[in-house]
Scaffold this motif. Sequence first.
Motif, PDB file in Angstrom:
ATOM      1  N   ASP A  27      25.725 -20.500 -15.771  1.00  0.00           N
ATOM      2  CA  ASP A  27      25.616 -20.247 -14.322  1.00  0.00           C
ATOM      3  C   ASP A  27      25.193 -18.847 -13.996  1.00  0.00           C
ATOM      4  O   ASP A  27      24.359 -18.413 -13.320  1.00  0.00           O
ATOM      5  N   GLU A  28      25.948 -17.904 -14.633  1.00  0.00           N
ATOM      6  CA  GLU A  28      25.638 -16.685 -14.493  1.00  0.00           C
ATOM      7  C   GLU A  28      24.063 -16.175 -15.382  1.00  0.00           C
ATOM      8  O   GLU A  28      23.545 -15.442 -14.596  1.00  0.00           O
ATOM      9  N   ILE A  29      24.029 -16.845 -16.528  1.00  0.00           N
ATOM     10  CA  ILE A  29      22.474 -16.507 -16.965  1.00  0.00           C
ATOM     11  C   ILE A  29      21.487 -17.098 -16.080  1.00  0.00           C
ATOM     12  O   ILE A  29      20.629 -16.588 -16.094  1.00  0.00           O
ATOM     13  N   GLN A  30      21.650 -18.257 -15.320  1.00  0.00           N
ATOM     14  CA  GLN A  30      20.768 -18.896 -14.449  1.00  0.00           C
ATOM     15  C   GLN A  30      20.597 -17.907 -13.419  1.00  0.00           C
ATOM     16  O   GLN A  30      19.392 -17.617 -13.020  1.00  0.00           O
ATOM     17  N   LYS A  31      21.816 -17.159 -12.673  1.00  0.00           N
ATOM     18  CA  LYS A  31      21.530 -16.119 -11.796  1.00  0.00           C
ATOM     19  C   LYS A  31      20.806 -15.171 -12.177  1.00  0.00           C
ATOM     20  O   LYS A  31      19.887 -14.732 -11.646  1.00  0.00           O
ATOM     21  N   ASP A  32      20.901 -14.515 -13.448  1.00  0.00           N
ATOM     22  CA  ASP A  32      20.427 -13.502 -14.190  1.00  0.00           C
ATOM     23  C   ASP A  32      18.741 -13.704 -14.094  1.00  0.00           C
ATOM     24  O   ASP A  32      17.864 -12.970 -14.057  1.00  0.00           O
ATOM     25  N   ILE A  33      18.527 -15.081 -14.669  1.00  0.00           N
ATOM     26  CA  ILE A  33      16.933 -15.383 -15.065  1.00  0.00           C
ATOM     27  C   ILE A  33      16.396 -15.375 -13.462  1.00  0.00           C
ATOM     28  O   ILE A  33      15.334 -14.925 -13.442  1.00  0.00           O
ATOM     29  N   ASP A  34      17.309 -15.873 -12.515  1.00  0.00           N
ATOM     30  CA  ASP A  34      16.545 -15.994 -10.971  1.00  0.00           C
ATOM     31  C   ASP A  34      16.001 -14.439 -10.599  1.00  0.00           C
ATOM     32  O   ASP A  34      15.022 -14.222 -10.236  1.00  0.00           O
ATOM     33  N   GLU A  35      17.256 -13.487 -10.894  1.00  0.00           N
ATOM     34  CA  GLU A  35      16.937 -12.151 -10.327  1.00  0.00           C
ATOM     35  C   GLU A  35      15.550 -11.709 -11.413  1.00  0.00           C
ATOM     36  O   GLU A  35      14.981 -10.933 -10.891  1.00  0.00           O
ATOM     37  N   ILE A  36      15.571 -12.006 -12.646  1.00  0.00           N
ATOM     38  CA  ILE A  36      14.637 -11.581 -13.565  1.00  0.00           C
ATOM     39  C   ILE A  36      13.384 -11.945 -13.120  1.00  0.00           C
ATOM     40  O   ILE A  36      12.113 -11.424 -13.083  1.00  0.00           O
ATOM     41  N   GLN A  37      13.190 -13.261 -12.639  1.00  0.00           N
ATOM     42  CA  GLN A  37      12.052 -13.840 -12.253  1.00  0.00           C
ATOM     43  C   GLN A  37      11.467 -13.238 -11.165  1.00  0.00           C
ATOM     44  O   GLN A  37      10.315 -13.032 -10.687  1.00  0.00           O
ATOM     45  N   ASN A  96       9.485 -12.842 -22.365  1.00  0.00           N
ATOM     46  CA  ASN A  96       9.970 -13.375 -23.882  1.00  0.00           C
ATOM     47  C   ASN A  96      11.626 -13.594 -23.545  1.00  0.00           C
ATOM     48  O   ASN A  96      12.041 -14.621 -23.928  1.00  0.00           O
ATOM     49  N   LEU A  97      12.303 -12.770 -22.766  1.00  0.00           N
ATOM     50  CA  LEU A  97      13.712 -12.978 -22.494  1.00  0.00           C
ATOM     51  C   LEU A  97      13.891 -14.366 -21.430  1.00  0.00           C
ATOM     52  O   LEU A  97      14.689 -15.250 -21.983  1.00  0.00           O
ATOM     53  N   ILE A  98      13.040 -14.586 -20.628  1.00  0.00           N
ATOM     54  CA  ILE A  98      13.334 -16.026 -20.204  1.00  0.00           C
ATOM     55  C   ILE A  98      12.859 -17.093 -20.923  1.00  0.00           C
ATOM     56  O   ILE A  98      13.758 -18.142 -20.808  1.00  0.00           O
ATOM     57  N   ARG A  99      11.866 -17.072 -21.774  1.00  0.00           N
ATOM     58  CA  ARG A  99      11.771 -18.197 -22.653  1.00  0.00           C
ATOM     59  C   ARG A  99      13.152 -18.280 -23.470  1.00  0.00           C
ATOM     60  O   ARG A  99      13.336 -19.389 -23.958  1.00  0.00           O
ATOM     61  N   GLU A 100      13.374 -17.319 -23.994  1.00  0.00           N
ATOM     62  CA  GLU A 100      14.655 -17.306 -25.055  1.00  0.00           C
ATOM     63  C   GLU A 100      15.658 -17.969 -24.261  1.00  0.00           C
ATOM     64  O   GLU A 100      16.620 -18.743 -24.917  1.00  0.00           O
ATOM     65  N   ILE A 101      15.975 -17.736 -23.118  1.00  0.00           N
ATOM     66  CA  ILE A 101      17.145 -18.069 -22.235  1.00  0.00           C
ATOM     67  C   ILE A 101      16.937 -19.782 -21.905  1.00  0.00           C
ATOM     68  O   ILE A 101      17.752 -20.330 -21.989  1.00  0.00           O
ATOM     69  N   GLU A 102      15.688 -19.984 -21.645  1.00  0.00           N
ATOM     70  CA  GLU A 102      15.293 -21.488 -21.396  1.00  0.00           C
ATOM     71  C   GLU A 102      15.569 -22.159 -22.764  1.00  0.00           C
ATOM     72  O   GLU A 102      16.165 -23.291 -22.834  1.00  0.00           O
ATOM     73  N   VAL A 103      15.368 -21.599 -23.937  1.00  0.00           N
ATOM     74  CA  VAL A 103      15.471 -22.052 -25.211  1.00  0.00           C
ATOM     75  C   VAL A 103      16.976 -22.350 -25.504  1.00  0.00           C
ATOM     76  O   VAL A 103      17.517 -23.608 -25.899  1.00  0.00           O
ATOM     77  N   LEU A 104      17.675 -21.625 -25.303  1.00  0.00           N
ATOM     78  CA  LEU A 104      19.446 -21.360 -25.424  1.00  0.00           C
ATOM     79  C   LEU A 104      19.998 -22.599 -24.152  1.00  0.00           C
ATOM     80  O   LEU A 104      20.533 -23.206 -24.676  1.00  0.00           O
TER      81      LEU A 104
END
Length: 162
Positions: free
Chosen positions: A99-109, A149-157
């Motif tokens: 959930d925290e990673i998802q929030k970070d992804i949203d902020e990065i996006q 690249n970070l977003i892609r890696e997080i999606e893979v994880l």
Amino acid sequence: MTETTPQNSFVDRAMMWIGSTSSLIVHTILFAGSFALTLFGIALDHVLLVVTTLVSLEAIYMAIFIQMAVNRNTHSLKEVEKDIDEIQVDVDEMQEDVDEIQKDIDEIQEDIDEIQGDVDDIEKGDDKHLVYGEKTQVVLTGIETQLQNLIREIEVLKHKRE
């Protein structure tokens, strides 16, 4: 779990043997053989008395073996239950992390979208509110690439976890 001793090892082997086909064959031979003793002149009353006594003793020991097996299984189930509880805690913690990673992804996006908007403005020549040099543009492009690249890696994880 249960301490391994010669006595436990013997009990384990006995419990395994009692439920086996060879145990069935041995018991059948012993019972048939005991009644065959009447052919050698031993009174049927005496044979029945001995067989009944032996069967009663065997039933007592089988009840003890069964209770030992139940106790071991209960102990084992308690350990499994404890492991399941620990796994559940780990899963809950992982869900919080996701959930925290998802929030970070949203902020990065959002940041990427803002940067992309700025890049688009610069490419259009609408950079009146932005003052970027050529080096700054290269740095921003590098940052944008790294963020993607970070977003892609997080999606893979995330997909590996599912």
